[in-house]
Design an enzyme around this catalytic site. Structure first.
Site, PDB file in Angstrom:
ATOM      1  N   LEU A   1       0.969  -1.287   0.086  1.00 52.65           N
ATOM      2  CA  LEU A   1       0.160  -0.253  -0.317  1.00 52.65           C
ATOM      3  C   LEU A   1       0.640   1.452   0.490  1.00 52.65           C
ATOM      4  O   LEU A   1       0.763   1.943  -0.737  1.00 52.65           O
ATOM      5  CB  LEU A   1      -1.171   0.333   1.642  1.00 52.65           C
ATOM      6  CG  LEU A   1      -2.241  -1.069   1.657  1.00 52.65           C
ATOM      7  CD1 LEU A   1      -2.954  -1.045   3.094  1.00 52.65           C
ATOM      8  CD2 LEU A   1      -2.628  -1.257   0.286  1.00 52.65           C
TER       9      LEU A   1
ATOM     10  N   ASP B   1      14.395   3.223   9.265  1.00 52.69           N
ATOM     11  CA  ASP B   1      13.521   1.980   9.967  1.00 52.69           C
ATOM     12  C   ASP B   1      12.994   3.180  11.185  1.00 52.69           C
ATOM     13  O   ASP B   1      13.523   3.721  12.236  1.00 52.69           O
ATOM     14  CB  ASP B   1      15.290   1.409  10.966  1.00 52.69           C
ATOM     15  CG  ASP B   1      14.877   0.589  12.187  1.00 52.69           C
ATOM     16  OD1 ASP B   1      13.626   0.623  12.488  1.00 52.69           O
ATOM     17  OD2 ASP B   1      15.722  -0.628  12.543  1.00 52.69           O
TER      18      ASP B   1
ATOM     19  N   ASN C   1       2.467   4.374   7.389  1.00 54.71           N
ATOM     20  CA  ASN C   1       2.363   2.441   7.087  1.00 54.71           C
ATOM     21  C   ASN C   1       2.969   1.911   6.974  1.00 54.71           C
ATOM     22  O   ASN C   1       3.321   0.524   6.768  1.00 54.71           O
ATOM     23  CB  ASN C   1       2.024   2.856   5.449  1.00 54.71           C
ATOM     24  CG  ASN C   1       2.098   1.273   4.413  1.00 54.71           C
ATOM     25  OD1 ASN C   1       1.189   1.453   4.601  1.00 54.71           O
ATOM     26  ND2 ASN C   1       3.513   1.318   3.906  1.00 54.71           N
TER      27      ASN C   1
ATOM     28  N   SER D   1      -4.024   1.475  10.704  1.00 50.88           N
ATOM     29  CA  SER D   1      -4.002   0.651  10.987  1.00 50.88           C
ATOM     30  C   SER D   1      -4.906  -0.667   9.843  1.00 50.88           C
ATOM     31  O   SER D   1      -3.796  -1.097   9.316  1.00 50.88           O
ATOM     32  CB  SER D   1      -5.192   1.832  12.078  1.00 50.88           C
ATOM     33  OG  SER D   1      -5.717   0.192  13.060  1.00 50.88           O
TER      34      SER D   1
ATOM     35  N   TYR E   1      -0.912  -8.202  17.110  1.00 49.58           N
ATOM     36  CA  TYR E   1      -1.463  -7.200  15.998  1.00 49.58           C
ATOM     37  C   TYR E   1      -2.249  -6.638  16.073  1.00 49.58           C
ATOM     38  O   TYR E   1      -2.541  -5.328  16.494  1.00 49.58           O
ATOM     39  CB  TYR E   1      -0.934  -8.466  14.835  1.00 49.58           C
ATOM     40  CG  TYR E   1      -1.920  -6.793  13.836  1.00 49.58           C
ATOM     41  CD1 TYR E   1      -0.287  -6.654  13.495  1.00 49.58           C
ATOM     42  CD2 TYR E   1      -2.781  -6.962  13.014  1.00 49.58           C
ATOM     43  CE1 TYR E   1      -0.915  -6.240  12.226  1.00 49.58           C
ATOM     44  CE2 TYR E   1      -2.817  -6.421  12.061  1.00 49.58           C
ATOM     45  CZ  TYR E   1      -2.064  -5.511  11.874  1.00 49.58           C
ATOM     46  OH  TYR E   1      -1.699  -4.744  10.048  1.00 49.58           O
TER      47      TYR E   1
ATOM     48  N   LYS F   1      -2.642  -2.544  16.805  1.00 55.94           N
ATOM     49  CA  LYS F   1      -3.455  -1.360  15.501  1.00 55.94           C
ATOM     50  C   LYS F   1      -4.692  -0.736  16.367  1.00 55.94           C
ATOM     51  O   LYS F   1      -4.998   0.325  16.158  1.00 55.94           O
ATOM     52  CB  LYS F   1      -3.597  -2.449  14.455  1.00 55.94           C
ATOM     53  CG  LYS F   1      -3.257  -3.133  13.900  1.00 55.94           C
ATOM     54  CD  LYS F   1      -2.610  -1.560  12.880  1.00 55.94           C
ATOM     55  CE  LYS F   1      -1.336  -2.185  11.680  1.00 55.94           C
ATOM     56  NZ  LYS F   1      -0.928  -1.717  11.215  1.00 55.94           N
TER      57      LYS F   1
END
Length: 275
Positions: free
Chosen positions: A13, A55, A82, A133, A147, A151
């Protein structure tokens, strides 16, 4: 002409957003751990694309990258947070240090990049912060609890931040993508548990098989996602929450209905704790 600062812009993305912004005539600061993966700028775009190794877990590198962006283009109009990866697996099968690495990238990296960019946007009295997210930031999924936690963290942070920076003309949008056809489910982007616990073996195997079967078959079109980000930035009003994809729509609708049912079912209990 706007200037975009995009993390994790070497693929998926992030790369599609960078290409869409360039095609729209904007400047792009494309950052990634391995910026060489971004490749050569498309013909005619070289003067508007600047790649920087970054990073997001290295605070000094974050400050240097933002400084380089300002030196090159003089401003930052859109920040796209992102960069990140998926730490999957059952909670008990993930070591504490692995949890820390997930939060270092997916949460604290987002915080540090935004912290470095905000003074620029405040001075401009304008800007748009977009944080990617996931549907995992709206609903918890088995086999993805860490995860989901990361998020959910940036989702709640985005809501609070939006209120804090609105007086300075800065917009904040948290985007909740559904499943898009990128390499997110490849071994280079997703990681599983550190050790196996027999009680979780069947469920873990089933979960991984389902994800593997969906790899590169996801319903979402990354180019359409990127086009939507361009439209979002161009809109006069920006939502704090933005679901993307039919699967994300279903998650939002189901969560909304579940919350409404919950508060009505437990209304008497909820209200009973007031003085």
């Amino acid at each position: 002409m706007r200037t975009w600062f995009i993390t994790g812009a070497n693929r998926g993305l992030g790369l599609e957003i960078a290409l869409a912004a360039l095609e729209a005539g904007d400047n792009v600061i494309a950052t990634a751990r391995n910026p060489q993966q971004i490749g050569e700028a498309p013909e005619g775009f070289a003067d508007r694309l600047h790649t920087i190794p970054l990073d997001v877990t290295d605070r000094a590198a974050v400050d240097e990258a933002v400084g380089a962006a300002i030196a090159r283009f003089g401003r930052i109009d859109v920040l796209v947070n992102n960069a990140g990866y998926g730490q999957l697996g059952a909670f008990e099968e993930i070591a504490p240090e692995t949890v820390s690495r997930q939060f270092a990238t997916n949460v604290f990296g987002v915080f540090d990049v935004t912290r470095a960019v905000l003074p620029v946007m405040r001075a401009q009295r304008s800007g748009h912060i977009i944080t990617i997210s996931s549907i995992a930031g709206m609903q918890g999924f088995e086999g993805s609890s860490i995860y989901c936690a990361a998020k959910h963290a940036v989702s709640g942070w985005s809501e609070g931040l939006a209120r804090e920076v609105a007086p300075f003309g800065i917009k904040v949008t948290c985007v909740y993508p559904g499943r898009f056809r990128t390499d997110f489910l490849d071994g280079s982007s997703v990681r599983y548990g550190d050790f196996a616990i027999e009680d979780y073996a069947e469920a873990s195997a089933r979960h991984r098989q389902a994800l593997d079967a969906n790899n590169h078959r996801q319903i979402g079109d990354p180019r359409k996602f990127a086009a939507l980000m361009l439209a979002l930035v161009g809109a006069e009003e920006a939502p704090v929450w933005l679901a993307t994809g039919s699967d994300a729509y279903a998650i939002f609708a189901n969560k909304s209905a579940a919350l409404a049912d919950n508060i009505e079912q437990w209304k008497e209990t909820i209200l009973s704790t007031d003085f």
